[in-house]
Design an enzyme around this catalytic site. Sequence first.
Site, PDB file in Angstrom:
ATOM      1  N   TYR A 144       0.818  11.700  16.372  1.00 13.71           N
ATOM      2  CA  TYR A 144       1.896  10.852  15.862  1.00 13.71           C
ATOM      3  C   TYR A 144       1.946  11.000  14.353  1.00 13.71           C
ATOM      4  O   TYR A 144       0.914  10.949  13.686  1.00 13.71           O
ATOM      5  CB  TYR A 144       1.621   9.391  16.236  1.00 13.71           C
ATOM      6  CG  TYR A 144       2.639   8.408  15.712  1.00 13.71           C
ATOM      7  CD1 TYR A 144       3.953   8.420  16.181  1.00 13.71           C
ATOM      8  CD2 TYR A 144       2.300   7.460  14.751  1.00 13.71           C
ATOM      9  CE1 TYR A 144       4.892   7.509  15.714  1.00 13.71           C
ATOM     10  CE2 TYR A 144       3.229   6.546  14.272  1.00 13.71           C
ATOM     11  CZ  TYR A 144       4.527   6.580  14.755  1.00 13.71           C
ATOM     12  OH  TYR A 144       5.457   5.672  14.290  1.00 13.71           O
ATOM     13  N   ASP A 239      -2.025  15.713   8.390  1.00 14.78           N
ATOM     14  CA  ASP A 239      -1.590  14.320   8.296  1.00 14.78           C
ATOM     15  C   ASP A 239      -2.846  13.455   8.306  1.00 14.78           C
ATOM     16  O   ASP A 239      -3.440  13.184   9.349  1.00 14.78           O
ATOM     17  CB  ASP A 239      -0.672  13.983   9.475  1.00 14.78           C
ATOM     18  CG  ASP A 239      -0.209  12.531   9.418  1.00 14.78           C
ATOM     19  OD1 ASP A 239      -0.672  11.792   8.516  1.00 14.78           O
ATOM     20  OD2 ASP A 239       0.603  12.140  10.274  1.00 14.78           O
ATOM     21  N   LYS A 267      -2.229   4.072   4.925  1.00 16.42           N
ATOM     22  CA  LYS A 267      -3.241   3.121   5.384  1.00 16.42           C
ATOM     23  C   LYS A 267      -4.267   2.757   4.303  1.00 16.42           C
ATOM     24  O   LYS A 267      -3.974   1.954   3.436  1.00 16.42           O
ATOM     25  CB  LYS A 267      -3.899   3.650   6.663  1.00 16.42           C
ATOM     26  CG  LYS A 267      -2.871   3.800   7.811  1.00 16.42           C
ATOM     27  CD  LYS A 267      -3.492   4.113   9.127  1.00 16.42           C
ATOM     28  CE  LYS A 267      -2.474   4.477  10.185  1.00 16.42           C
ATOM     29  NZ  LYS A 267      -1.925   3.386  10.958  1.00 16.42           N
TER      30      LYS A 267
HETATM   31  N1  PLP Z   1       0.661   9.558  10.564  1.00 14.59           N
HETATM   32  C1  PLP Z   1      -0.373   9.074  11.250  1.00 14.59           C
HETATM   33  C2  PLP Z   1      -1.511   9.973  11.594  1.00 14.59           C
HETATM   34  C3  PLP Z   1      -0.390   7.726  11.655  1.00 14.59           C
HETATM   35  O1  PLP Z   1      -1.441   7.256  12.351  1.00 14.59           O
HETATM   36  C4  PLP Z   1       0.690   6.905  11.300  1.00 14.59           C
HETATM   37  C5  PLP Z   1       0.727   5.493  11.715  1.00 14.59           C
HETATM   38  O2  PLP Z   1      -0.037   5.029  12.508  1.00 14.59           O
HETATM   39  C6  PLP Z   1       1.748   7.456  10.566  1.00 14.59           C
HETATM   40  C7  PLP Z   1       1.704   8.779  10.209  1.00 14.59           C
HETATM   41  C8  PLP Z   1       2.912   6.610  10.161  1.00 14.59           C
HETATM   42  O3  PLP Z   1       2.523   5.719   9.169  1.00 14.59           O
HETATM   43  P1  PLP Z   1       3.353   4.367   8.927  1.00 14.59           P
HETATM   44  O4  PLP Z   1       3.175   3.524  10.143  1.00 14.59           O
HETATM   45  O5  PLP Z   1       2.737   3.798   7.682  1.00 14.59           O
HETATM   46  O6  PLP Z   1       4.772   4.771   8.705  1.00 14.59           O
END
Ligand code: PLP
Length: 427
Positions: A144, A239, A267
């Site tokens: 994700y 990511d 985060k």
């Molecule tokens: N990338 C990863 C690996 C994530 O775990 C998340 C959210 O859980 C995101 C991107 C998206 O981040 P946000 O919820 O701050 O938009």
Amino acid sequence: MNRQTSQALFSEARDLLVGGVNSPVRAFKSVGGTPVFMREGSGSRMRDEDGNAYIDYVGSWGPHILGHSFPPVVNAIIEQAKLGTSFGTSGRSEAVLARLVRERVPSVEKVRFVNSGTEATMSAIRVARGVTGRAKILKFEGCYHGHGDAFLIAAGSGALTFGVPDSAGITEGVARDTLTAPYNDLDAVRAIARENAGQIAAVILEPVVGNMGVVRPREGFLEGLRRLCDAEGILLIFDEVMTGFRVSSGGAQALYAVMPDITTMGKVIGGGMPVGAYGASARIMDHVSPLGPVYQAGTLSGNPVAMAAGIAMLTHLDQPVYDKLAHLGGRLEAGLVEAARAAGVPACVNRVGSMLTVFFQAGPVTDLTGAKGSDTARFGRWFHALLDAGVYWPPSQFEAAFISAAHSDEDIDQTVAVAAEAFRAVA
Ligand code: PLP
């Protein structure tokens, strides 16, 4: 456990908010029951609107690596708020946080701050497309990357087929430009790269997956992707929104010693405030406006309150913190594995540092197809048994649980005892 106030608040919220929530997983759809409305958090604990206390393993989905209401972070927020919450100008704290990032994350030379992980990943692929002049991206099933259109693509029936949108509202054109492969399957990636030679701008992945539950990269997987990307002129994006500053001070890239071209963060970097970031070498980042042709902007980007929280957070993440997280993680993993075995419940635990998932199946789980083989109904019952005994576990089989450095050995012991009882109840 009485949760009448939560029930009343949820009932009101459903009238006013879509599904009563502002992010779907909070609705408890996959485990059933009424979501718990939290009022306060301190250290490893949260208290709900009915006054019930919980040992927390969600940690706001990752940011609270030092526990709830970590005093230096709270104080930094208060002090900055007194000076002003936003100016829409440059401020000195942006470079301070950027320097802390650069000192820790080995592949990053320049940073751009945004407001969420989603913004970071959306921007990162725009940069990759701008740098390479190519349109397609390759992502992995079960990873994700936020809710940007390009990422909401499920697996096609075969690794070489075009993506199929996972959400309404995604155009065919967007879906065509997102290719998907099974996680940990280097051969599938090689085949897709051959099939789409000269067309792929970026390969993006969670270097340790948290979003199908925790899945670690197979030995050689990250290195193989690095080599393939170099050979094909593709940019490799890690990511690290979840893994950044969590699996090690330098994220997964430092842990596995594999350098991506672009890193996305979120985060932990915001200390619980809305912050995301992307970073890379100056050569790549200088393609971004105002220096280069890739446009990206934000009214509240680099917000001083958020920067202050991030600075306070990162400056307190030293090696003893990571040592403690590894110690607590190891104890929790061992306790859960033994508790499931003793109850005769098929389960396997995937863990990297302070991120872990109990999959309700014998395992091993190495990709999305494997993760989907879990007994989600049994997980739901186990989740509710934990909740009713004062342990707040992520309300989905396919999420990571997070430990903080504010957790104690006693917290872990208590959690394992509660989990053991819950395993017996669902056996
Ligand atoms: N990338 C990863 C690996 C994530 O775990 C998340 C959210 O859980 C995101 C991107 C998206 O981040 P946000 O919820 O701050 O938009």
